[in-house]
Scaffold this motif. Structure first.
Motif, PDB file in Angstrom:
ATOM      1  N   HIS A  62       0.829  -1.217   0.000  1.00 27.35           N
ATOM      2  CA  HIS A  62       0.000   0.000   0.000  1.00 27.35           C
ATOM      3  C   HIS A  62       0.856   1.257   0.000  1.00 27.35           C
ATOM      4  O   HIS A  62       0.631   2.181  -0.793  1.00 27.35           O
ATOM      5  CB  HIS A  62      -0.919  -0.029   1.223  1.00 27.35           C
ATOM      6  CG  HIS A  62      -1.557   1.278   1.557  1.00 27.35           C
ATOM      7  ND1 HIS A  62      -2.573   1.834   0.802  1.00 27.35           N
ATOM      8  CD2 HIS A  62      -1.322   2.157   2.573  1.00 27.35           C
ATOM      9  CE1 HIS A  62      -2.939   2.986   1.329  1.00 27.35           C
ATOM     10  NE2 HIS A  62      -2.196   3.208   2.403  1.00 27.35           N
ATOM     11  N   ASN A  65       3.031   1.702  -3.391  1.00 26.09           N
ATOM     12  CA  ASN A  65       2.217   2.007  -4.567  1.00 26.09           C
ATOM     13  C   ASN A  65       1.449   3.315  -4.442  1.00 26.09           C
ATOM     14  O   ASN A  65       0.953   3.843  -5.444  1.00 26.09           O
ATOM     15  CB  ASN A  65       1.247   0.854  -4.846  1.00 26.09           C
ATOM     16  CG  ASN A  65       1.917  -0.289  -5.594  1.00 26.09           C
ATOM     17  OD1 ASN A  65       2.608  -0.071  -6.580  1.00 26.09           O
ATOM     18  ND2 ASN A  65       1.724  -1.510  -5.110  1.00 26.09           N
ATOM     19  N   ALA A  66       1.343   3.851  -3.225  1.00 25.34           N
ATOM     20  CA  ALA A  66       0.726   5.172  -3.055  1.00 25.34           C
ATOM     21  C   ALA A  66       1.606   6.277  -3.639  1.00 25.34           C
ATOM     22  O   ALA A  66       1.133   7.385  -3.894  1.00 25.34           O
ATOM     23  CB  ALA A  66       0.463   5.439  -1.574  1.00 25.34           C
ATOM     24  N   ASN A  67       2.871   5.966  -3.863  1.00 20.80           N
ATOM     25  CA  ASN A  67       3.818   6.907  -4.472  1.00 20.80           C
ATOM     26  C   ASN A  67       3.798   6.697  -5.987  1.00 20.80           C
ATOM     27  O   ASN A  67       4.087   5.603  -6.480  1.00 20.80           O
ATOM     28  CB  ASN A  67       5.220   6.657  -3.902  1.00 20.80           C
ATOM     29  CG  ASN A  67       6.207   7.725  -4.317  1.00 20.80           C
ATOM     30  OD1 ASN A  67       6.297   8.086  -5.486  1.00 20.80           O
ATOM     31  ND2 ASN A  67       6.977   8.223  -3.355  1.00 20.80           N
ATOM     32  N   ASP A  68       3.471   7.744  -6.734  1.00 19.12           N
ATOM     33  CA  ASP A  68       3.307   7.622  -8.187  1.00 19.12           C
ATOM     34  C   ASP A  68       4.583   7.200  -8.904  1.00 19.12           C
ATOM     35  O   ASP A  68       4.522   6.629  -9.997  1.00 19.12           O
ATOM     36  CB  ASP A  68       2.825   8.958  -8.773  1.00 19.12           C
ATOM     37  CG  ASP A  68       1.395   9.291  -8.366  1.00 19.12           C
ATOM     38  OD1 ASP A  68       0.658   8.353  -7.994  1.00 19.12           O
ATOM     39  OD2 ASP A  68       1.030  10.484  -8.394  1.00 19.12           O
ATOM     40  N   SER A 244      -0.961   4.927   7.151  1.00 20.95           N
ATOM     41  CA  SER A 244      -0.102   3.935   6.514  1.00 20.95           C
ATOM     42  C   SER A 244      -0.779   2.583   6.380  1.00 20.95           C
ATOM     43  O   SER A 244      -0.275   1.701   5.693  1.00 20.95           O
ATOM     44  CB  SER A 244       1.180   3.749   7.335  1.00 20.95           C
ATOM     45  OG  SER A 244       0.860   3.257   8.627  1.00 20.95           O
ATOM     46  N   PRO A 246      -3.464  -0.051   5.094  1.00 20.26           N
ATOM     47  CA  PRO A 246      -4.312  -0.140   3.887  1.00 20.26           C
ATOM     48  C   PRO A 246      -5.763  -0.466   4.208  1.00 20.26           C
ATOM     49  O   PRO A 246      -6.062  -1.240   5.111  1.00 20.26           O
ATOM     50  CB  PRO A 246      -3.670  -1.277   3.095  1.00 20.26           C
ATOM     51  CG  PRO A 246      -3.015  -2.134   4.131  1.00 20.26           C
ATOM     52  CD  PRO A 246      -2.546  -1.198   5.203  1.00 20.26           C
TER      53      PRO A 246
END
Length: 855
Positions: A62, A65-68, A244, A246
């Motif tokens: 989570h 992948n939250a970072n583009d 933090s 998910p």
């Protein structure tokens, strides 16, 4: 379907459980490779079913992948059959999401939970075309790192990994990626990158440390070279209320170990059990705000469709807001038939209110963990549990309807005596008596007895492990004393496995070569009893000139240890003091009852106790279901397809997928009554694993009315890859059951290039005079020959459909007799595993009921 299947499909056709390797699950994150800077493989060195139950990987998946700019994908150890197929085809192990070969990632991050998974690390690297040793990997290979509880003694794996992350990874992993991106393409030697990584708090780079053997010790310790830090202080994530955790966790399409939403309420444990390594590794205990826990549970359930939730902690009974959170949650979960379970609940914390909340939907498992058979030995290990607490917990369980209890003990604990073994037997017998008294019949007891392993970073780290012969005698004694009770099931913990686990948990850097040699001799999945090969390990130790029993021996208090450079947060002097208290049979209070700075654990950052508001802001209104409330129950028939990746799922897996899709879509379906309410779905005859279904049918009932067209669009937004809802119709309540209305089942075999090749090869072998291109004529002749031999009343028709390039099988459906179309295809055409080329085209209902058949 394409005429030829790719290489990965070939592998899936030859493994026991192809669903482990297909991906495509609900909430899977699949990014465009061209849009990211850094590709990270999150590797778990065990089966998919085990790894997908691990909370740590879900959190990292989570966060990354939250970072583009970051892509994070999952990789699991291939089972024996899959490894064999990969090697047979010289294929590379790939990630689940984009099928990226793992050698093409920038970083591979292993989660290491268990020493007996270490051989699987090598399998992942080798099938990923990556050299084992860090020294053999230049910058063209991925950076290979590891974290998790097992890395608190990283030395047995030191030569394999470029770096280890010690402690919590939520912030530290992003810092590692930042350094990697900063220096990527700017440096010529990997050592430069590793040195920069070593400056991150919690990162240990083994190549910057040199092993040495302290005087009077068999074990090797390590010391830094150059400017490397002498101590690696663990990372400690605080506060836990940071965003933090998910809510959209990946929902497996196949059955895994833990099928539920697990939300962390506390990290760490205030209990001071002296044998417990986890207590040190996750210390100090950090508490989540109750409103946050409440929200995470409900949102995670909404986004996954699970029917079970769990509050997770090492000791959930020490969560100060447990009753408030449970009360508010059950007000919402009960109406949607979702159960709530608690992990690691201590018996003395089991209040009647907690029990009543657990029972509101369905009974979950009931576990009591005495660890030792007497109060004296529990004082030695500092387990704050009296016999009376155990009896009260058992009474609570049996009086509230539980018929089965799980019990966990250990043998080989420090200072253990014969009366302690008698105590285990007597504890079980007393629980049996309590069960008889309350239920008037014997309870079912699952008894687990493990062998004690003195782990690093605990008060018992200096002690030796009891010898194999004595441990075996103790296990046999307990089993013989309880053998007359047929309702007591004894769970085996093989001693050889425990010994190997102990060696690697207390080992040094020399074990890396032992591991590699054992792997080359066939060691795989050593935690799985059916795969464990002790001979491979014995030969590996012998070839390295090492006596593994030396790693199990007592260690002097003043000797440098292999893990001394890893600062887990608890002072070594405090552990030594606790060892003395253990030998004196003295209890140490739990952290909640004392205020001190003696152990040093609470000095890691600002970790003072924080009080939260006990009043939880609940959601209003209640759960809103899809559809319009009806005055009467309505019966529905739904048509759907399962193709592409979904063909690799079993009937039971499909059942779960549909149920969770309905829950996500808030479709209210009728449930069974009683202690274990389940969603009622009625399916057509099961498809074999590997066969597609183009027009499958299921039935359900609901107290809500749906618009057929809108329902299809709505539910299709909540089904995973490979599934599609096609049609919905209302039918009369008094209609015969679905299976009673089925007359025929129509199947097809795609005439792919692989099948044509097989047929032509057989034709050449038989020397029959056919043109190589006229495979239709050959197949028609084969069908004619089959029909001449097999005059089966269940076969309505077998024909070649040249326009569609298929063979069609129409078979009569009966309850008593059946014929498998895949067996027919194999016999007629000589094709191995034809099921993967087949589909059920339609389910043909009896005249007058044909609306549900293919139009």
């Amino acid at each position: 379907m394409h005429n030829t299947i790719d290489k990965w499909d070939e592998v899936l056709r030859h493994v026991q459980k192809p669903g482990r390797y297909i991906g495509g699950e609900w909430n899977e994150i699949k990014k465009d490779l061209r849009s990211v800077k850094t590709k990270v493989a999150l590797a778990f060195p065990d089966l998919y079913e085990v790894g997908m139950s691990y909370l740590g990987q879900k959190i990292l998946y989570h966060i990354l992948n939250a970072n583009d700019s970051i892509l994070a994908e999952r990789v699991f150890a291939p089972w024996i059959d899959c490894e064999k197929e990969l090697r047979k085809r010289t294929m590379t192990l790939c990630s689940l999401e984009n099928k990226i070969p793992i050698c093409a990632f920038d970083i591979i991050g292993f989660s290491l939970l268990y020493e007996l998974n270490y051989s699987n690390i090598l399998t992942i690297l080798d099938t990923g075309k990556i050299p084992f040793l860090s020294s053999d990997r230049c910058l063209k290979y991925p950076l290979v790192i590891a974290g998790g509880p097992a890395v608190f003694n990283p030395e047995p794996l030191a030569d394999l990994f470029d770096a280890f992350l010690i402690g919590d990874g939520e912030e530290a992993f992003l810092e590692i990626i930042k350094i990697f991106e900063e220096f990527k393409g700017k440096i010529k030697k990997k050592r430069q990158l590793l040195y920069e990584l070593s400056r991150i708090k919690g990162v240990y780079v083994p190549s910057l440390y040199k092993p040495y053997r302290p005087a009077g010790s068999f074990l090797q310790a390590v010391k830094p070279e150059g400017n490397a830090p002498s101590l690696i202080k663990k990372r400690c994530f605080f506060p836990l209320t940071k965003d933090s955790f998910p809510e959209k966790i990946v929902v497996p399409n196949i059955k895994v170990i833990f099928e539920r939403v697990a939300v962390e309420a506390v990290r760490g444990c205030p209990q001071n059990c002296r044998f417990c390594q986890a207590r040190t590794l996750y210390f100090p205990a950090r508490v989540k705000e109750p409103g946050n826990v409440y929200k995470k549970v409900l949102e995670s359930l909404r986004n996954t469709g699970y029917e079970d939730a769990s509050l997770s902690a090492l000791s959930i009974g020490d969560y100060p807001y447990l009753e408030e959170v449970m009360k508010c949650l059950m007000e919402k979960l009960e109406e949607n038939k979702i159960s709530l379970s608690l992990s690691s609940l201590r018996p003395e914390k089991l209040t009647s209110e907690v029990v009543e909340n657990i029972l509101k939907v369905r009974k979950t498992g009931f576990t009591i963990v005495p660890e030792a058979g007497t109060e004296r030995l529990r004082r030695v290990i500092n387990k704050h549990l009296k016999d009376s607490d155990i009896w009260k917990a058992a009474e609570n369980a049996f009086s509230h309807g539980w018929e089965k209890i799980k019990l966990y003990f250990m043998v080989g604990l420090p200072t253990e005596k014969e009366e302690d073994l008698d105590g285990i037997v007597n504890t079980v017998k007393e629980i049996i008596r309590i069960g008889y008294r309350i239920m008037k019949r014997p309870p079912k007891i699952n008894l687990s007895v493990a062998s004690f392993i003195p782990k690093s970073h605990t008060s018992f780290q200096w002690l030796g492990m009891e010898n194999e012969k004595d441990l075996l005698t103790k296990h046999r004694f307990i089993k013989s004393e309880l053998k007359k009770y047929s309702f007591v099931k004894f769970k085996e913990h093989p001693l050889k496995n425990a010994i190997l686990e102990a060696v690697f948990s207390r080992g040094d850097r020399r074990l890396t070569q032992v591991l590699i040699k054992a792997w080359k001799k066939g060691a795989r999945f050593d935690g799985w009893n059916e795969q464990f090969d002790i001979l491979a390990w014995e030969r590996a130790f012998e070839s390295e000139g090492l006596d593994f029993s030396c790693y199990l021996s007592k260690i002097e208090l003043d000797v440098d240890l292999p893990w001394d450079h890893i600062d887990a947060g608890i002072n070594k002097s405090h552990l030594a003091k606790e060892l003395k208290n253990a030998m004196d049979e003295k209890n140490t209070p739990v952290c909640q009852k004392i205020q001190c700075i003696e152990c040093g654990g609470c000095s890691i950052g600002l970790l003072k106790e924080k009080s939260f508001d006990r009043k939880i802001q609940t959601y209003e209104p209640s759960i809103l279901y899809y559809g319009k409330k009806s005055e009467r129950e309505i019966r529905y028939r739904l048509k759907y397809s399962k193709e592409e990746k979904a063909r690799y799922l079993s009937h039971g897996d499909v059942n779960n997928v549909i149920k969770r899709s309905f829950r996500r879509a808030l479709v209210p379906v009728k449930f069974t009554k009683g202690f274990h309410p389940k969603m009622v779905l009625v399916f057509a005859p099961a498809l074999p694993l590997g066969m597609a279904g183009k027009n499958e049918i299921l039935e359900f009932r609901s107290a809500y009315e749906f618009s057929e067209d809108e329902f299809v669009l709505h539910v299709n937004a909540f089904v995973p890859s490979g599934f599609k809802v096609i049609d919905l119709e209302k039918i009369e309540l008094n209609r015969p059951s679905l299976n009673d209305e089925i007359e025929y089942l129509e199947y097809s075999l795609e005439i792919s290039q692989d099948i044509i090749k097989t047929i032509m090869q057989i034709n050449i072998q038989k020397k029959e005079n056919y043109d190589r291109t006229d495979y239709f004529e050959i197949m028609e002749r084969q069908i004619k020959n089959y029909n001449a031999i097999h005059r089966n009343e269940l076969i309505k028709e077998i024909k070649v459909d040249k326009a569609e390039n298929k063979v069609i099988f129409i078979l009569k459906f009966t309850y008593n007799k059946s014929i498998k179309p895949q067996d027919m295809a194999k016999e007629i055409f000589g094709i191995e595993n034809p099921v993967y080329y087949m589909a059920r085209e339609r389910i043909i209902l009896k005249p007058g009921n044909r609306k549900s058949s293919k139009m």
